[in-house]
Scaffold this motif. Structure first.
Motif, PDB file in Angstrom:
ATOM      1  N   SER A  90     -19.240 100.149  -1.984  1.00  0.00           N
ATOM      2  CA  SER A  90     -18.614  99.730  -0.727  1.00  0.00           C
ATOM      3  C   SER A  90     -17.131 100.070  -0.687  1.00  0.00           C
ATOM      4  O   SER A  90     -16.581 100.344   0.371  1.00  0.00           O
ATOM      5  N   VAL A  91     -16.488 100.071  -1.833  1.00  0.00           N
ATOM      6  CA  VAL A  91     -15.050 100.360  -1.885  1.00  0.00           C
ATOM      7  C   VAL A  91     -14.791 101.865  -1.784  1.00  0.00           C
ATOM      8  O   VAL A  91     -13.747 102.295  -1.310  1.00  0.00           O
ATOM      9  N   LYS A  92     -15.774 102.661  -2.184  1.00  0.00           N
ATOM     10  CA  LYS A  92     -15.596 104.119  -2.197  1.00  0.00           C
ATOM     11  C   LYS A  92     -15.267 104.657  -0.803  1.00  0.00           C
ATOM     12  O   LYS A  92     -14.378 105.486  -0.643  1.00  0.00           O
ATOM     13  N   LEU A  93     -15.966 104.173   0.209  1.00  0.00           N
ATOM     14  CA  LEU A  93     -15.700 104.645   1.574  1.00  0.00           C
ATOM     15  C   LEU A  93     -14.303 104.250   2.032  1.00  0.00           C
ATOM     16  O   LEU A  93     -13.627 105.022   2.713  1.00  0.00           O
ATOM     17  N   TRP A  94     -13.872 103.055   1.677  1.00  0.00           N
ATOM     18  CA  TRP A  94     -12.520 102.628   2.042  1.00  0.00           C
ATOM     19  C   TRP A  94     -11.466 103.460   1.327  1.00  0.00           C
ATOM     20  O   TRP A  94     -10.440 103.818   1.912  1.00  0.00           O
ATOM     21  N   LEU A  95     -11.702 103.770   0.057  1.00  0.00           N
ATOM     22  CA  LEU A  95     -10.752 104.609  -0.686  1.00  0.00           C
ATOM     23  C   LEU A  95     -10.638 105.994  -0.057  1.00  0.00           C
ATOM     24  O   LEU A  95      -9.537 106.539   0.082  1.00  0.00           O
ATOM     25  N   LEU A  96     -11.770 106.568   0.328  1.00  0.00           N
ATOM     26  CA  LEU A  96     -11.739 107.883   0.961  1.00  0.00           C
ATOM     27  C   LEU A  96     -11.028 107.836   2.305  1.00  0.00           C
ATOM     28  O   LEU A  96     -10.258 108.745   2.639  1.00  0.00           O
ATOM     29  N   ALA A  97     -11.264 106.796   3.080  1.00  0.00           N
ATOM     30  CA  ALA A  97     -10.606 106.672   4.382  1.00  0.00           C
ATOM     31  C   ALA A  97      -9.095 106.503   4.226  1.00  0.00           C
ATOM     32  O   ALA A  97      -8.310 107.123   4.953  1.00  0.00           O
ATOM     33  N   ILE A  98      -8.673 105.674   3.280  1.00  0.00           N
ATOM     34  CA  ILE A  98      -7.237 105.463   3.045  1.00  0.00           C
ATOM     35  C   ILE A  98      -6.587 106.744   2.548  1.00  0.00           C
ATOM     36  O   ILE A  98      -5.484 107.111   2.984  1.00  0.00           O
ATOM     37  N   THR A  99      -7.268 107.457   1.657  1.00  0.00           N
ATOM     38  CA  THR A  99      -6.722 108.719   1.133  1.00  0.00           C
ATOM     39  C   THR A  99      -6.586 109.758   2.244  1.00  0.00           C
ATOM     40  O   THR A  99      -5.545 110.419   2.366  1.00  0.00           O
ATOM     41  N   ALA A 100      -7.619 109.909   3.055  1.00  0.00           N
ATOM     42  CA  ALA A 100      -7.551 110.882   4.159  1.00  0.00           C
ATOM     43  C   ALA A 100      -6.463 110.498   5.150  1.00  0.00           C
ATOM     44  O   ALA A 100      -5.705 111.355   5.618  1.00  0.00           O
ATOM     45  N   GLY A 101      -6.371 109.216   5.470  1.00  0.00           N
ATOM     46  CA  GLY A 101      -5.315 108.762   6.376  1.00  0.00           C
ATOM     47  C   GLY A 101      -3.927 109.004   5.810  1.00  0.00           C
ATOM     48  O   GLY A 101      -3.011 109.402   6.533  1.00  0.00           O
ATOM     49  N   GLY A 102      -3.773 108.786   4.509  1.00  0.00           N
ATOM     50  CA  GLY A 102      -2.479 109.040   3.869  1.00  0.00           C
ATOM     51  C   GLY A 102      -2.092 110.500   3.923  1.00  0.00           C
ATOM     52  O   GLY A 102      -0.938 110.842   4.214  1.00  0.00           O
ATOM     53  N   PHE A 103      -3.041 111.376   3.647  1.00  0.00           N
ATOM     54  CA  PHE A 103      -2.755 112.809   3.709  1.00  0.00           C
ATOM     55  C   PHE A 103      -2.406 113.237   5.131  1.00  0.00           C
ATOM     56  O   PHE A 103      -1.483 114.031   5.345  1.00  0.00           O
ATOM     57  N   LEU A 104      -3.148 112.739   6.108  1.00  0.00           N
ATOM     58  CA  LEU A 104      -2.841 113.085   7.492  1.00  0.00           C
ATOM     59  C   LEU A 104      -1.471 112.568   7.907  1.00  0.00           C
ATOM     60  O   LEU A 104      -0.703 113.266   8.576  1.00  0.00           O
ATOM     61  N   TYR A 105      -1.152 111.354   7.507  1.00  0.00           N
ATOM     62  CA  TYR A 105       0.151 110.779   7.853  1.00  0.00           C
ATOM     63  C   TYR A 105       1.282 111.609   7.255  1.00  0.00           C
ATOM     64  O   TYR A 105       2.235 111.965   7.951  1.00  0.00           O
ATOM     65  N   ILE A 106       1.172 111.933   5.981  1.00  0.00           N
ATOM     66  CA  ILE A 106       2.230 112.705   5.320  1.00  0.00           C
ATOM     67  C   ILE A 106       2.356 114.083   5.958  1.00  0.00           C
ATOM     68  O   ILE A 106       3.461 114.566   6.220  1.00  0.00           O
ATOM     69  N   ALA A 107       1.229 114.715   6.221  1.00  0.00           N
ATOM     70  CA  ALA A 107       1.273 116.056   6.816  1.00  0.00           C
ATOM     71  C   ALA A 107       1.893 116.026   8.205  1.00  0.00           C
ATOM     72  O   ALA A 107       2.727 116.868   8.539  1.00  0.00           O
ATOM     73  N   LEU A 108       1.496 115.049   9.013  1.00  0.00           N
ATOM     74  CA  LEU A 108       2.013 115.001  10.380  1.00  0.00           C
ATOM     75  C   LEU A 108       3.475 114.575  10.429  1.00  0.00           C
ATOM     76  O   LEU A 108       4.232 115.082  11.250  1.00  0.00           O
ATOM     77  N   VAL A 109       3.870 113.654   9.560  1.00  0.00           N
ATOM     78  CA  VAL A 109       5.272 113.223   9.547  1.00  0.00           C
ATOM     79  C   VAL A 109       6.171 114.372   9.123  1.00  0.00           C
ATOM     80  O   VAL A 109       7.277 114.525   9.623  1.00  0.00           O
ATOM     81  N   ASP A 110       5.687 115.215   8.218  1.00  0.00           N
ATOM     82  CA  ASP A 110       6.491 116.346   7.769  1.00  0.00           C
ATOM     83  C   ASP A 110       6.353 117.538   8.706  1.00  0.00           C
ATOM     84  O   ASP A 110       7.316 118.244   8.965  1.00  0.00           O
ATOM     85  N   MET A 111       5.160 117.753   9.222  1.00  0.00           N
ATOM     86  CA  MET A 111       4.887 118.969   9.970  1.00  0.00           C
ATOM     87  C   MET A 111       5.391 118.916  11.417  1.00  0.00           C
ATOM     88  O   MET A 111       5.987 119.883  11.899  1.00  0.00           O
ATOM     89  N   LEU A 112       5.176 117.831  12.110  1.00  0.00           N
ATOM     90  CA  LEU A 112       5.533 117.784  13.529  1.00  0.00           C
ATOM     91  C   LEU A 112       7.029 117.946  13.798  1.00  0.00           C
ATOM     92  O   LEU A 112       7.400 118.707  14.693  1.00  0.00           O
ATOM     93  N   PRO A 113       7.927 117.271  13.067  1.00  0.00           N
ATOM     94  CA  PRO A 113       9.355 117.526  13.326  1.00  0.00           C
ATOM     95  C   PRO A 113       9.759 118.972  13.036  1.00  0.00           C
ATOM     96  O   PRO A 113      10.567 119.552  13.756  1.00  0.00           O
ATOM     97  N   THR A 114       9.168 119.566  11.989  1.00  0.00           N
ATOM     98  CA  THR A 114       9.471 120.954  11.669  1.00  0.00           C
ATOM     99  C   THR A 114       8.979 121.883  12.769  1.00  0.00           C
ATOM    100  O   THR A 114       9.665 122.829  13.157  1.00  0.00           O
ATOM    101  N   MET A 115       7.782 121.594  13.285  1.00  0.00           N
ATOM    102  CA  MET A 115       7.263 122.413  14.388  1.00  0.00           C
ATOM    103  C   MET A 115       8.130 122.274  15.625  1.00  0.00           C
ATOM    104  O   MET A 115       8.394 123.250  16.329  1.00  0.00           O
ATOM    105  N   LYS A 116       8.590 121.070  15.901  1.00  0.00           N
ATOM    106  CA  LYS A 116       9.425 120.850  17.081  1.00  0.00           C
ATOM    107  C   LYS A 116      10.756 121.587  16.961  1.00  0.00           C
ATOM    108  O   LYS A 116      11.225 122.192  17.920  1.00  0.00           O
ATOM    109  N   GLU A 117      11.356 121.543  15.772  1.00  0.00           N
ATOM    110  CA  GLU A 117      12.630 122.243  15.568  1.00  0.00           C
ATOM    111  C   GLU A 117      12.456 123.750  15.661  1.00  0.00           C
ATOM    112  O   GLU A 117      13.316 124.438  16.200  1.00  0.00           O
ATOM    113  N   SER A 118      11.340 124.276  15.133  1.00  0.00           N
ATOM    114  CA  SER A 118      11.164 125.726  15.140  1.00  0.00           C
ATOM    115  C   SER A 118      10.861 126.246  16.536  1.00  0.00           C
ATOM    116  O   SER A 118      11.114 127.409  16.821  1.00  0.00           O
TER     117      SER A 118
END
Length: 99
Positions: free
Chosen positions: A33-61
């Protein structure tokens, strides 16, 4: 920040990544039961980090040079990424047989 301090912090971060990976594998192996939550948190973390870093850079470029072409290319790349993640999610059972 000095170079020595940066190397120390980078090393500590790498050690914490290994500890987190080991804990995640242990918890995911023994509980279903915890495995699905771990995968969801990990995927959400990766998406958050990517979007927080990527979107401002895309906007500036897009503010520099030919912004329309750059905007279209960036969005095409983003949509390819979303499409490939969708394909992986849809056919993950087939990938398990390959590896």
């Amino acid at each position: 920040m000095s170079i020595k301090k940066a190397i120390l912090y980078n090393g500590l971060c790498a050690c914490m990544a290994f500890i987190g990976a080991i804990l995640g594998l242990v918890v995911g192996e023994y509980t279903t039961s915890v495995k699905l939550w771990l995968l969801a948190i990990t995927a959400g973390g990766f998406l958050y980090i990517a979007l927080v870093d990527m979107l401002p850079t895309m906007k500036e470029s897009t503010l520099e040079g030919d912004s329309t072409v750059r905007f279209i290319l960036q969005n095409i790349g983003f949509m390819f990424g979303v499409f490939f993640m969708l394909l992986i999610a849809m056919y993950e059972e087939n990938f398990a047989n390959i590896f």
